[in-house]
Motif scaffolding. Structure first.
Motif, PDB file in Angstrom:
ATOM      1  N   TYR A   1     -11.308   5.117   3.614  1.00 22.13           N
ATOM      2  CA  TYR A   1     -10.111   4.887   2.813  1.00 22.13           C
ATOM      3  C   TYR A   1     -10.601   4.706   1.377  1.00 22.13           C
ATOM      4  CZ  TYR A   1      -8.331   3.389   7.401  1.00 22.13           C
ATOM      5  OH  TYR A   1      -7.992   3.304   8.725  1.00 22.13           O
ATOM      6  N   VAL A   2     -10.101   5.518   0.476  1.00 22.06           N
ATOM      7  CA  VAL A   2     -10.561   5.485  -0.912  1.00 22.06           C
ATOM      8  C   VAL A   2      -9.346   5.345  -1.813  1.00 22.06           C
ATOM      9  CG1 VAL A   2     -11.826   6.744  -2.701  1.00 22.06           C
ATOM     10  CG2 VAL A   2     -12.478   7.005  -0.293  1.00 22.06           C
ATOM     11  N   GLY A   3      -9.477   4.535  -2.848  1.00 27.55           N
ATOM     12  CA  GLY A   3      -8.357   4.398  -3.762  1.00 27.55           C
ATOM     13  C   GLY A   3      -8.605   3.361  -4.828  1.00 27.55           C
TER      14      GLY A   3
ATOM     15  N   THR B   1      -3.386   1.684  -3.707  1.00 25.23           N
ATOM     16  CA  THR B   1      -2.957   3.081  -3.741  1.00 25.23           C
ATOM     17  C   THR B   1      -4.083   3.932  -3.182  1.00 25.23           C
ATOM     18  OG1 THR B   1      -1.644   2.665  -5.730  1.00 25.23           O
ATOM     19  CG2 THR B   1      -2.099   4.963  -5.177  1.00 25.23           C
ATOM     20  N   LEU B   2      -3.802   4.612  -2.080  1.00 23.88           N
ATOM     21  CA  LEU B   2      -4.790   5.515  -1.491  1.00 23.88           C
ATOM     22  C   LEU B   2      -4.862   6.799  -2.301  1.00 23.88           C
ATOM     23  CD1 LEU B   2      -3.980   5.258   2.323  1.00 23.88           C
ATOM     24  CD2 LEU B   2      -5.979   4.352   1.145  1.00 23.88           C
TER      25      LEU B   2
ATOM     26  N   SER C   1      -9.410  -2.253  -9.898  1.00 23.84           N
ATOM     27  CA  SER C   1     -10.694  -1.878  -9.305  1.00 23.84           C
ATOM     28  C   SER C   1     -10.547  -0.616  -8.470  1.00 23.84           C
ATOM     29  CB  SER C   1     -11.235  -3.019  -8.434  1.00 23.84           C
ATOM     30  OG  SER C   1     -10.336  -3.309  -7.386  1.00 23.84           O
ATOM     31  N   ASN C   2     -11.677  -0.007  -8.203  1.00 23.59           N
ATOM     32  CA  ASN C   2     -11.761   1.106  -7.264  1.00 23.59           C
ATOM     33  C   ASN C   2     -12.372   0.554  -5.984  1.00 23.59           C
ATOM     34  OD1 ASN C   2     -10.881   2.853  -9.281  1.00 23.59           O
ATOM     35  ND2 ASN C   2     -12.962   3.302  -9.935  1.00 23.59           N
TER      36      ASN C   2
ATOM     37  N   MET D   1       0.851  -1.189   0.000  1.00 21.32           N
ATOM     38  CA  MET D   1       0.000   0.000   0.000  1.00 21.32           C
ATOM     39  C   MET D   1       0.885   1.237   0.000  1.00 21.32           C
ATOM     40  SD  MET D   1      -2.723   1.488   2.756  1.00 21.32           S
ATOM     41  CE  MET D   1      -4.219   0.744   2.172  1.00 21.32           C
ATOM     42  N   ARG D   2       0.468   2.205  -0.806  1.00 20.65           N
ATOM     43  CA  ARG D   2       1.179   3.479  -0.845  1.00 20.65           C
ATOM     44  C   ARG D   2       0.174   4.605  -0.984  1.00 20.65           C
ATOM     45  NH1 ARG D   2       1.937   5.368  -6.270  1.00 20.65           N
ATOM     46  NH2 ARG D   2       1.247   3.827  -7.767  1.00 20.65           N
ATOM     47  N   THR D   3       0.639   5.800  -0.728  1.00 16.22           N
ATOM     48  CA  THR D   3      -0.209   6.974  -0.923  1.00 16.22           C
ATOM     49  C   THR D   3      -0.015   7.495  -2.340  1.00 16.22           C
ATOM     50  OG1 THR D   3       1.521   8.442  -0.116  1.00 16.22           O
ATOM     51  CG2 THR D   3      -0.096   7.667   1.501  1.00 16.22           C
TER      52      THR D   3
END
Length: 180
Positions: free
Chosen positions: A140-142, A165-166, A124-125, A51-53
């Motif tokens: 948390y959205v990404g 990916t956030l 996917s979203n 996971m990353r921003t």
């Protein structure tokens, strides 16, 4: 695994799309129900779970394909996820006392073939809603880029890679103890 470019020629059949989609919906239901041991069985032994921003890049840099450094929140394998779950099960993980209530939403699935047989990319979203105590709520959205493969022993599916990916560039939540 780079971001997928939607290629009509590599898209899977509607039947296979439905089958993989149902597998992923089952997977997130296990997470919402805190059935983490069952969830672990859906992960391959060679899993990569990251996971990353998101990075706020200037338009001029994006045009030149210059990517500023990202913030990696985690880079786990299956063993590390097993350890995280074992800690949650002890009741000693203060961030999850009382346990969070979560709702995972997954949408806009694009499933494409890879160069390997019985292995597919899924873009996917997602939206993950987390509620804890009386007033602690987080969204948390990404996007997720998953790789799934058919398990030849059971004819079911396994997740072999997940890149999360956030959309948030700045993290405002207290902790990151939930699973995606």
């Amino acid at each position: 695994m780079k971001e997928l470019i939607v290629n009509q020629e590599k898209r899977v059949s509607p039947e296979l799309h439905y089958e993989i989609s149902q597998f992923l919906y089952y997977e997130i239901a296990l997470l919402d129900e805190w059935r983490f041991r069952d969830w672990l069985e859906l992960l391959s032994e060679d899993l990569s779970y990251t996971m990353r921003t998101i990075v706020n890049a200037q338009t001029r840099d994006r045009r030149k394909s210059i990517q500023p450094p990202t913030t990696w929140l985690f880079n786990d394998n299956k063993f590390q996820l097993e350890r995280r779950i074992a800690r949650l099960e002890t009741g000693m993980a203060w961030a999850e006392e009382p346990p969070s209530r979560t709702r995972h939403l997954l949408t806009n699935l694009v499933i494409t073939e890879t160069d390997l047989p019985d292995q597919f990319h899924v873009q996917s979203n997602y939206l993950l809603y987390r509620s804890q105590k009386e007033r602690d709520e987080v969204f948390y959205v990404g996007k997720r880029l998953d790789c799934v493969r058919r398990n030849p022993k059971t004819d079911s599916w396994l997740i072999c890679k997940r890149e999360i990916t956030l959309d948030q560039a700045v993290l405002t939540f207290h902790n990151l103890s939930v699973l995606f």
